[in-house]
Design a protein around this motif. Structure first.
Motif, PDB file in Angstrom:
ATOM      1  N   CYS A   1       0.839  -1.202   0.000  1.00  0.00           N
ATOM      2  CA  CYS A   1       0.000   0.000   0.000  1.00  0.00           C
ATOM      3  C   CYS A   1       0.875   1.253   0.000  1.00  0.00           C
ATOM      4  O   CYS A   1       0.600   2.218  -0.723  1.00  0.00           O
ATOM      5  CB  CYS A   1      -0.911  -0.005   1.227  1.00  0.00           C
ATOM      6  N   GLY A   2       1.938   1.247   0.817  1.00  0.00           N
ATOM      7  CA  GLY A   2       2.806   2.414   0.910  1.00  0.00           C
ATOM      8  C   GLY A   2       3.561   2.697  -0.372  1.00  0.00           C
ATOM      9  O   GLY A   2       3.623   3.851  -0.830  1.00  0.00           O
ATOM     10  N   VAL A   3       4.140   1.665  -0.973  1.00  0.00           N
ATOM     11  CA  VAL A   3       4.915   1.854  -2.198  1.00  0.00           C
ATOM     12  C   VAL A   3       4.017   2.325  -3.335  1.00  0.00           C
ATOM     13  O   VAL A   3       4.385   3.211  -4.113  1.00  0.00           O
ATOM     14  CB  VAL A   3       5.637   0.542  -2.583  1.00  0.00           C
ATOM     15  N   ALA A   4       2.827   1.744  -3.419  1.00  0.00           N
ATOM     16  CA  ALA A   4       1.939   2.098  -4.525  1.00  0.00           C
ATOM     17  C   ALA A   4       1.412   3.525  -4.398  1.00  0.00           C
ATOM     18  O   ALA A   4       1.464   4.309  -5.345  1.00  0.00           O
ATOM     19  CB  ALA A   4       0.776   1.103  -4.590  1.00  0.00           C
ATOM     20  N   VAL A   5       0.919   3.873  -3.216  1.00  0.00           N
ATOM     21  CA  VAL A   5       0.277   5.191  -3.073  1.00  0.00           C
ATOM     22  C   VAL A   5       1.289   6.324  -3.125  1.00  0.00           C
ATOM     23  O   VAL A   5       0.938   7.465  -3.447  1.00  0.00           O
ATOM     24  CB  VAL A   5      -0.526   5.249  -1.750  1.00  0.00           C
ATOM     25  N   ALA A   6       2.545   6.034  -2.841  1.00  0.00           N
ATOM     26  CA  ALA A   6       3.578   7.084  -2.859  1.00  0.00           C
ATOM     27  C   ALA A   6       3.645   7.795  -4.205  1.00  0.00           C
ATOM     28  O   ALA A   6       4.021   8.973  -4.273  1.00  0.00           O
ATOM     29  CB  ALA A   6       4.935   6.473  -2.522  1.00  0.00           C
ATOM     30  N   ASN A   7       3.255   7.109  -5.254  1.00  0.00           N
ATOM     31  CA  ASN A   7       3.443   7.662  -6.598  1.00  0.00           C
ATOM     32  C   ASN A   7       2.556   8.861  -6.904  1.00  0.00           C
ATOM     33  O   ASN A   7       2.854   9.627  -7.826  1.00  0.00           O
ATOM     34  CB  ASN A   7       3.193   6.561  -7.636  1.00  0.00           C
ATOM     35  N   ILE A   8       1.485   9.053  -6.165  1.00  0.00           N
ATOM     36  CA  ILE A   8       0.666  10.238  -6.427  1.00  0.00           C
ATOM     37  C   ILE A   8       0.963  11.360  -5.436  1.00  0.00           C
ATOM     38  O   ILE A   8       0.406  12.451  -5.557  1.00  0.00           O
ATOM     39  CB  ILE A   8      -0.845   9.920  -6.417  1.00  0.00           C
ATOM     40  N   TYR A   9       1.848  11.079  -4.457  1.00  0.00           N
ATOM     41  CA  TYR A   9       2.146  12.097  -3.451  1.00  0.00           C
ATOM     42  C   TYR A   9       3.554  12.682  -3.556  1.00  0.00           C
ATOM     43  O   TYR A   9       3.765  13.835  -3.198  1.00  0.00           O
ATOM     44  CB  TYR A   9       1.941  11.535  -2.043  1.00  0.00           C
ATOM     45  N   PHE A  10       4.528  11.899  -4.035  1.00  0.00           N
ATOM     46  CA  PHE A  10       5.889  12.444  -4.026  1.00  0.00           C
ATOM     47  C   PHE A  10       6.057  13.658  -4.941  1.00  0.00           C
ATOM     48  O   PHE A  10       6.918  14.506  -4.670  1.00  0.00           O
ATOM     49  CB  PHE A  10       6.941  11.359  -4.299  1.00  0.00           C
ATOM     50  N   PRO A  11       5.246  13.830  -6.008  1.00  0.00           N
ATOM     51  CA  PRO A  11       5.410  15.060  -6.806  1.00  0.00           C
ATOM     52  C   PRO A  11       5.122  16.341  -6.032  1.00  0.00           C
ATOM     53  O   PRO A  11       5.580  17.415  -6.425  1.00  0.00           O
ATOM     54  CB  PRO A  11       4.414  14.868  -7.952  1.00  0.00           C
ATOM     55  N   GLN A  12       4.358  16.262  -4.916  1.00  0.00           N
ATOM     56  CA  GLN A  12       4.062  17.473  -4.153  1.00  0.00           C
ATOM     57  C   GLN A  12       5.333  18.146  -3.649  1.00  0.00           C
ATOM     58  O   GLN A  12       5.426  19.367  -3.615  1.00  0.00           O
ATOM     59  CB  GLN A  12       3.144  17.141  -2.971  1.00  0.00           C
ATOM     60  N   ALA A  13       6.329  17.348  -3.237  1.00  0.00           N
ATOM     61  CA  ALA A  13       7.550  17.923  -2.679  1.00  0.00           C
ATOM     62  C   ALA A  13       8.481  18.481  -3.744  1.00  0.00           C
ATOM     63  O   ALA A  13       9.308  19.349  -3.448  1.00  0.00           O
ATOM     64  CB  ALA A  13       8.288  16.863  -1.851  1.00  0.00           C
ATOM     65  N   ILE A  14       8.381  17.991  -4.969  1.00  0.00           N
ATOM     66  CA  ILE A  14       9.317  18.441  -6.010  1.00  0.00           C
ATOM     67  C   ILE A  14       8.638  19.336  -7.034  1.00  0.00           C
ATOM     68  O   ILE A  14       9.225  19.613  -8.086  1.00  0.00           O
ATOM     69  CB  ILE A  14       9.981  17.232  -6.721  1.00  0.00           C
ATOM     70  N   SER A  15       7.446  19.793  -6.730  1.00  0.00           N
ATOM     71  CA  SER A  15       6.738  20.677  -7.657  1.00  0.00           C
ATOM     72  C   SER A  15       7.566  21.897  -8.059  1.00  0.00           C
ATOM     73  O   SER A  15       7.625  22.246  -9.247  1.00  0.00           O
ATOM     74  CB  SER A  15       5.406  21.101  -7.054  1.00  0.00           C
ATOM     75  N   PRO A  16       8.275  22.574  -7.108  1.00  0.00           N
ATOM     76  CA  PRO A  16       9.125  23.705  -7.531  1.00  0.00           C
ATOM     77  C   PRO A  16      10.250  23.284  -8.471  1.00  0.00           C
ATOM     78  O   PRO A  16      10.623  24.026  -9.385  1.00  0.00           O
ATOM     79  CB  PRO A  16       9.669  24.247  -6.208  1.00  0.00           C
ATOM     80  N   LEU A  17      10.814  22.077  -8.258  1.00  0.00           N
ATOM     81  CA  LEU A  17      11.884  21.587  -9.138  1.00  0.00           C
ATOM     82  C   LEU A  17      11.343  21.286 -10.533  1.00  0.00           C
ATOM     83  O   LEU A  17      12.015  21.541 -11.542  1.00  0.00           O
ATOM     84  CB  LEU A  17      12.531  20.337  -8.544  1.00  0.00           C
ATOM     85  N   ILE A  18      10.131  20.732 -10.593  1.00  0.00           N
ATOM     86  CA  ILE A  18       9.511  20.467 -11.894  1.00  0.00           C
ATOM     87  C   ILE A  18       9.280  21.777 -12.632  1.00  0.00           C
ATOM     88  O   ILE A  18       9.514  21.877 -13.851  1.00  0.00           O
ATOM     89  CB  ILE A  18       8.190  19.695 -11.709  1.00  0.00           C
ATOM     90  N   ALA A  19       8.827  22.793 -11.898  1.00  0.00           N
ATOM     91  CA  ALA A  19       8.601  24.105 -12.510  1.00  0.00           C
ATOM     92  C   ALA A  19       9.886  24.658 -13.119  1.00  0.00           C
ATOM     93  O   ALA A  19       9.903  25.136 -14.260  1.00  0.00           O
ATOM     94  CB  ALA A  19       8.043  25.079 -11.471  1.00  0.00           C
TER      95      ALA A  19
END
Length: 384
Positions: free
Chosen positions: A9-27
């Motif tokens: 459950c943890g490994v799978a759900v992480a994929n929709i949450y980890f982008p929140q922390a790197i949103s400025p880097l993606i920008a």
């Protein structure tokens, strides 16, 4: 097996949450504004809501081992596409695909609830949610730190490898289950809407989670903008560290499950909604900056995480007791509503922060939590 499913459950759900922390880097990497880059997170959550509605009902129709393995392989494809994207539209499409296919936890949780004894259903649900919480919170630490060191693409590619390893483990070790229905796919989809109309307790659980999860998503989406902005001038690893503090909520959900088994879900919901309002008040300290502000952010986000996840334990224990043979479809209705709320919350968080700063985000959390509390108090009143 419970431990393995919790990790899954943890490994799978992480994929929709980890982008929140790197949103400025993606920008920065894609040369777009921070608010535009936040679309990556919003579309992942919208995709998750769509995946829950379209795919989770198959948990009552298809053998779990086969369904879970296929979905994980498709998630890995989406992660590779996102990690190699060179423009925002491609990122948005890949993020939507990731969201649609990474619904494995919402298949595993009702499966595990069905395998557990009735008197331990809340505890087992809480244990799997503990793994899910760990994935949500540690994902932000992982992506924030790795993204700072190796760039925003690295978290996506590393996550793809982790998902592939998980798919092999579950293909070998998951228990063999028998589908509970032979209904055709259109009937499975219609069942979720039918259940929402027919079950008042399901509707009430959905209302609680839509409001609370919207506030939770608003806070986490805006947090990266706030911590990396002019008040603190910190990098994305700081967002990951704040998430690591919030990982303490992993230990709260098993206790919430036991409390739900003992006291009932309504009592747990009431405590959690009071916790949301307390968290909103503590998060206001985040506007002062410095060490005090960071302590306030850490404590407030921890309280918000504990309240949201513990409330989910109570909500799912309530709905899983309604119709044992339709647990996946009940969970479909519940989680679709929850993630539609989460998507709206991500959008609200960015807009509130842009217009009113961090105080505006705290106001959104308080208003949403207050609305859920009023609904809870009205439900507690005796009829007649």
């Amino acid at each position: 097996m419970t431990l393995l499913l919790s990790i899954a459950c943890g490994v799978a759900v992480a994929n929709i949450y980890f982008p929140q922390a790197i949103s400025p880097l993606i920008a920065d990497g894609l040369k777009v504004s921070k608010s535009s880059a936040a679309l990556v997170t919003t579309c992942a959550q919208l995709g998750y809501a769509a995946g829950i509605f379209l795919l989770v009902p198959l948990g009552d129709r298809v053998r779990h081992r086969r369904l879970v393995t296929v979905l994980l392989l498709m998630t890995a494809v989406g992660l590779v596409l996102a990690g190699t994207a060179d423009a925002l539209p491609a990122m948005v499409v890949a993020s939507t695909l990731i969201g649609v296919t990474t619904v494995v936890p919402q298949i595993l949780i009702p499966m595990a609830a069905g395998l557990a004894e009735p008197e331990r259903r809340g505890e087992v649900t809480g244990t799997l949610l503990s793994g899910l919480i760990g994935g949500i919170l540690l994902a932000r630490t992982f992506s924030g730190t790795l993204g700072q060191w190796l760039g925003w693409r690295a978290p996506y590619l590393v996550a793809a490898v982790a998902v592939l390893v998980l798919s092999v483990a579950l293909a070998v070790l998951m228990p063999v289950t028998t589908p509970s229905t032979g209904e055709r796919y259109p009937a499975l989809l219609a069942a979720s809407v039918r259940l929402l109309r027919a079950e008042p307790l399901l509707r009430r659980s959905c209302q609680y989670q839509v409001l609370v999860f919207a506030g939770f998503s608003a806070a986490w989406t805006a947090l990266a903008l706030h911590v990396t902005g002019p008040t603190y001038h910190l990098g994305t690893p700081a967002v990951g560290l704040l998430a690591l503090v919030g990982a303490g909520s992993m230990f709260a959900t098993p206790r919430a499950g036991r409390a739900t088994d003992r006291l009932g879900p309504d009592a747990v919901n009431l405590r959690c909604l009071l916790g949301v309002l307390a968290a909103a008040a503590v998060l206001l300290l985040g506007t002062v900056g410095g060490v005090l502000g960071l302590v306030g952010l850490a404590a407030g986000m921890l309280a918000l995480d504990v309240a949201m996840q513990s409330g989910q334990v109570a909500n799912q224990a309530r709905i899983f007791a309604l119709r044992p043979r339709e647990r996946a479809r009940l969970n479909t209705a519940y989680m679709t509503c929850a993630f539609l709320g989460g998507s709206a919350g991500s959008w609200l968080g960015v807009r509130a922060y842009s217009a009113f700063g961090w105080n505006g985000v705290c106001g959104v959390i308080a208003v949403l939590g207050g609305a859920a509390l009023v609904r809870c108090l009205l439900a507690e009143k005796p009829r007649g």
